[in-house]
Design a protein around this motif. Structure first.
Motif, PDB file in Angstrom:
ATOM      1  N   ASP A   8       0.655  -1.675  -0.010  1.00  0.00           N
ATOM      2  CA  ASP A   8       0.211  -0.228   0.426  1.00  0.00           C
ATOM      3  C   ASP A   8       1.244   1.317  -0.144  1.00  0.00           C
ATOM      4  OD1 ASP A   8      -2.862  -1.332  -0.154  1.00  0.00           O
ATOM      5  OD2 ASP A   8      -2.921  -1.597   2.072  1.00  0.00           O
ATOM      6  N   GLY A   9       0.722   2.504  -1.035  1.00  0.00           N
ATOM      7  CA  GLY A   9       1.263   3.684  -0.896  1.00  0.00           C
ATOM      8  C   GLY A   9       2.337   3.823  -1.920  1.00  0.00           C
ATOM      9  N   ALA A  10       2.632   2.452  -2.834  1.00  0.00           N
ATOM     10  CA  ALA A  10       3.925   2.156  -3.830  1.00  0.00           C
ATOM     11  C   ALA A  10       3.071   2.521  -4.933  1.00  0.00           C
ATOM     12  CB  ALA A  10       4.735   1.014  -3.423  1.00  0.00           C
ATOM     13  N   PRO A  11       3.710   2.897  -5.716  1.00  0.00           N
ATOM     14  CA  PRO A  11       3.728   2.937  -7.340  1.00  0.00           C
ATOM     15  C   PRO A  11       2.882   1.144  -7.702  1.00  0.00           C
ATOM     16  CG  PRO A  11       5.407   4.111  -7.175  1.00  0.00           C
ATOM     17  CD  PRO A  11       5.110   3.780  -5.671  1.00  0.00           C
ATOM     18  N   ASN A  12       1.610   0.970  -8.706  1.00  0.00           N
ATOM     19  CA  ASN A  12       1.173  -0.468  -8.566  1.00  0.00           C
ATOM     20  C   ASN A  12       0.626   0.004 -10.841  1.00  0.00           C
ATOM     21  OD1 ASN A  12      -1.357   1.224  -8.622  1.00  0.00           O
ATOM     22  ND2 ASN A  12      -2.211  -1.166  -7.174  1.00  0.00           N
ATOM     23  N   SER A  79      -3.785   1.151  -3.293  1.00  0.00           N
ATOM     24  CA  SER A  79      -4.936   1.270  -1.898  1.00  0.00           C
ATOM     25  C   SER A  79      -5.789  -0.111  -2.164  1.00  0.00           C
ATOM     26  CB  SER A  79      -5.320   2.326  -2.458  1.00  0.00           C
ATOM     27  OG  SER A  79      -6.525   2.469  -1.637  1.00  0.00           O
ATOM     28  N   GLU A  80      -5.807   0.241  -0.683  1.00  0.00           N
ATOM     29  CA  GLU A  80      -6.489  -1.123   0.228  1.00  0.00           C
ATOM     30  C   GLU A  80      -7.962  -0.652   0.087  1.00  0.00           C
ATOM     31  OE1 GLU A  80      -5.656  -2.655   3.818  1.00  0.00           O
ATOM     32  OE2 GLU A  80      -6.205  -0.620   5.269  1.00  0.00           O
ATOM     33  N   ASP A  81      -8.388   0.681  -0.355  1.00  0.00           N
ATOM     34  CA  ASP A  81      -9.789   0.484  -0.411  1.00  0.00           C
ATOM     35  C   ASP A  81      -9.599   2.494  -0.462  1.00  0.00           C
ATOM     36  OD1 ASP A  81     -12.723   2.032   0.102  1.00  0.00           O
ATOM     37  OD2 ASP A  81     -12.357   1.162   2.685  1.00  0.00           O
ATOM     38  N   ALA A  82      -9.874   2.312  -2.367  1.00  0.00           N
ATOM     39  CA  ALA A  82      -9.704   3.468  -2.896  1.00  0.00           C
ATOM     40  C   ALA A  82     -10.751   4.394  -2.563  1.00  0.00           C
ATOM     41  CB  ALA A  82     -10.724   2.797  -4.359  1.00  0.00           C
ATOM     42  N   ARG A  83     -12.087   4.087  -1.701  1.00  0.00           N
ATOM     43  CA  ARG A  83     -13.352   5.224  -1.540  1.00  0.00           C
ATOM     44  C   ARG A  83     -12.358   5.300   0.050  1.00  0.00           C
ATOM     45  NH1 ARG A  83     -17.900   5.512  -4.037  1.00  0.00           N
ATOM     46  NH2 ARG A  83     -18.106   3.427  -5.411  1.00  0.00           N
ATOM     47  N   ALA A  84     -11.970   4.803   0.889  1.00  0.00           N
ATOM     48  CA  ALA A  84     -11.381   5.296   2.069  1.00  0.00           C
ATOM     49  C   ALA A  84     -10.476   6.967   1.479  1.00  0.00           C
ATOM     50  CB  ALA A  84     -10.564   5.091   2.226  1.00  0.00           C
ATOM     51  N   THR A  85      -9.190   6.157   0.470  1.00  0.00           N
ATOM     52  CA  THR A  85      -8.383   6.930  -0.375  1.00  0.00           C
ATOM     53  C   THR A  85      -8.630   8.241   0.020  1.00  0.00           C
ATOM     54  OG1 THR A  85      -6.907   5.081  -0.169  1.00  0.00           O
ATOM     55  CG2 THR A  85      -6.480   6.781  -1.281  1.00  0.00           C
ATOM     56  N   ARG A 159      -0.491  11.714   5.086  1.00  0.00           N
ATOM     57  CA  ARG A 159      -2.118  11.636   5.666  1.00  0.00           C
ATOM     58  C   ARG A 159      -2.985  10.590   4.122  1.00  0.00           C
ATOM     59  NH1 ARG A 159      -6.439  16.281   7.165  1.00  0.00           N
ATOM     60  NH2 ARG A 159      -8.117  15.073   7.805  1.00  0.00           N
ATOM     61  N   VAL A 160      -2.949  10.380   2.679  1.00  0.00           N
ATOM     62  CA  VAL A 160      -3.298  10.027   2.254  1.00  0.00           C
ATOM     63  C   VAL A 160      -2.775   8.072   1.596  1.00  0.00           C
ATOM     64  CG1 VAL A 160      -3.896  10.011  -0.417  1.00  0.00           C
ATOM     65  CG2 VAL A 160      -4.506  11.863   0.960  1.00  0.00           C
ATOM     66  N   LEU A 161      -2.127   8.073   1.840  1.00  0.00           N
ATOM     67  CA  LEU A 161      -0.884   6.981   1.042  1.00  0.00           C
ATOM     68  C   LEU A 161       0.380   6.375   2.559  1.00  0.00           C
ATOM     69  CD1 LEU A 161      -0.450   7.860  -2.450  1.00  0.00           C
ATOM     70  CD2 LEU A 161      -2.441   7.076  -1.941  1.00  0.00           C
ATOM     71  N   GLY A 162       0.071   6.892   3.662  1.00  0.00           N
ATOM     72  CA  GLY A 162       0.823   6.827   4.664  1.00  0.00           C
ATOM     73  C   GLY A 162       1.822   6.730   3.662  1.00  0.00           C
TER      74      GLY A 162
END
Length: 264
Positions: A8-12, A79-85, A159-162
Motif C-alpha cells: 500500500d502506498g507504492a506505485p502499482n 490502496s486497499e480501499d479506493a473510496r477511503a483514500t 495523510r492520504v497514502l501513508g
C-alpha cells in the motif's frame, strides 16, 4: 526500489492518455520495444503496453477526446480501499477528479489531485494486481513529484497514502518517498521543489515517471528521430545513473534512466 512486490502506498500502475493512441503506441514501441494490446470493445479504447519478448504488461494507454486535457502519464498508487483514500484526499484539501469505480472486476480505480492540483491515480487491486514488470529495462523504475511546496506535499501524501519521507543528500532539498514502515530499501520516488528547476517551473507541478533503459543517449536520439522532444538532455547523476527528460510527440512528459549498479 520499485518492484512488483506491491505494498500500500507504492506505485502499482501507470498509463498514458493520448489524443492518438495508435501514434503513441508506435512511438513507445520503437523507443522501448512495447506492443499495444486492446483491452476489448467494452474498455472504452483502453489497452495494455506489453514488453516484446517478455509478454509482460508494463503500462496502460487510452485514447483521449476533446476536452479531456493534454496528453499525460498518470501514476497510480496502491490502496486497499479506493473510496477511503479518495475521502482522505478531500479531507487533506485535495480533490477527487474521477470517483472510485470498479473496472470490470479487475480492481477499483480513482483519479485524485493533491493540494497543488497534481493529478495521480489510485488502484485497489482485484484480479489485476498491477504492472507485471518494474525496475527492468523497458519498465517503470522511479517516480518524481515536482511541487511548489515540499512540506505541504509531504504532509498530504503522508495523510492520504501513508508515505514516509527522507532527505538522502545532506544539505540538499531532494526528498524521497517510501511506503509506511518499509524503510529506505523500499524508496520508489522523490520530490523536487518546482522553483529549483526552470524547465519544470514553467510547465507546472506534476508526477514524472522514469523508465529504465539500457542506453540513455541512444534512447534520447531515437526519441528525437521519432518526433519526441528532449526537455533535458542526457545527464549523469553520480550514484544514481544517466538520466534524460523527454516528451512524446503529443506532449506527454516522461524520463528515462540507465541506473548505476548499487555499490558493493
Amino acid at each position: 526500489m520499485l518492484t512488483t512486490r506491491f505494498v500500500d502506498g507504492a506505485p502499482n500502475w501507470i498509463d498514458v492518455g493520448s489524443p492518438d493512441i495508435d501514434g503513441a503506441a508506435s512511438f513507445y514501441g520503437a523507443l522501448f520495444g512495447w506492443r499495444f494490446r486492446s483491452a476489448g470493445p467494452d474498455a472504452g479504447g483502453y489497452g495494455f503496453f506489453q514488453l516484446e519478448g517478455e509478454g509482460k504488461t508494463v503500462a496502460g494507454g487510452v485514447q483521449t477526446g476533446p476536452g479531456q486535457g493534454p496528453a499525460a502519464w498518470t501514476v497510480y498508487f496502491q490502496s486497499e480501499d479506493a473510496r477511503a483514500t479518495a475521502k482522505a484526499a478531500e479531507e487533506a484539501h485535495g480533490r477527487v477528479l474521477f470517483q472510485p469505480t470498479d473496472v470490470m472486476g479487475q480492481g477499483h480505480m480513482a483519479v485524485l489531485a493533491d493540494r497543488a492540483g497534481v493529478p495521480f491515480g489510485i488502484w485497489q487491486p482485484g484480479r489485476t494486481k498491477g504492472v507485471e514488470l518494474a525496475g527492468e529495462p523497458g519498465s517503470l523504475r522511479w517516480v518524481e513529484l515536482y511541487t511548489p511546496d515540499i512540506a505541504a506535499a509531504a504532509a498530504f501524501y503522508r495523510r492520504v497514502l501513508g508515505l514516509e519521507t527522507s532527505a538522502p543528500f545532506p544539505g540538499g532539498t531532494y526528498t524521497c518517498f517510501n511506503p509506511d514502515g518499509a524503510g529506505d530499501d523500499a524508496m520508489f520516488g522523490g520530490m523536487v521543489p518546482l522553483a529549483d528547476d526552470p524547465t519544470e517551473a514553467e510547465a507546472g507541478p506534476y508526477w514524472l515517471p522514469y523508465f529504465e533503459v539500457e542506453d540513455t543517449d541512444a534512447v534520447v536520439e531515437q526519441a528525437r528521430r521519432l518526433g519526441g522532444t528532449v526537455r533535458v538532455p542526457a545527464t549523469t547523476v553520480e550514484g544514481v545513473g544517466r538520466t534524460a527528460r523527454l516528451a512524446d510527440p503529443y506532449g506527454a512528459r516522461f524520463a528515462v534512466i540507465r541506473s548505476e549498479p548499487p555499490r558493493g
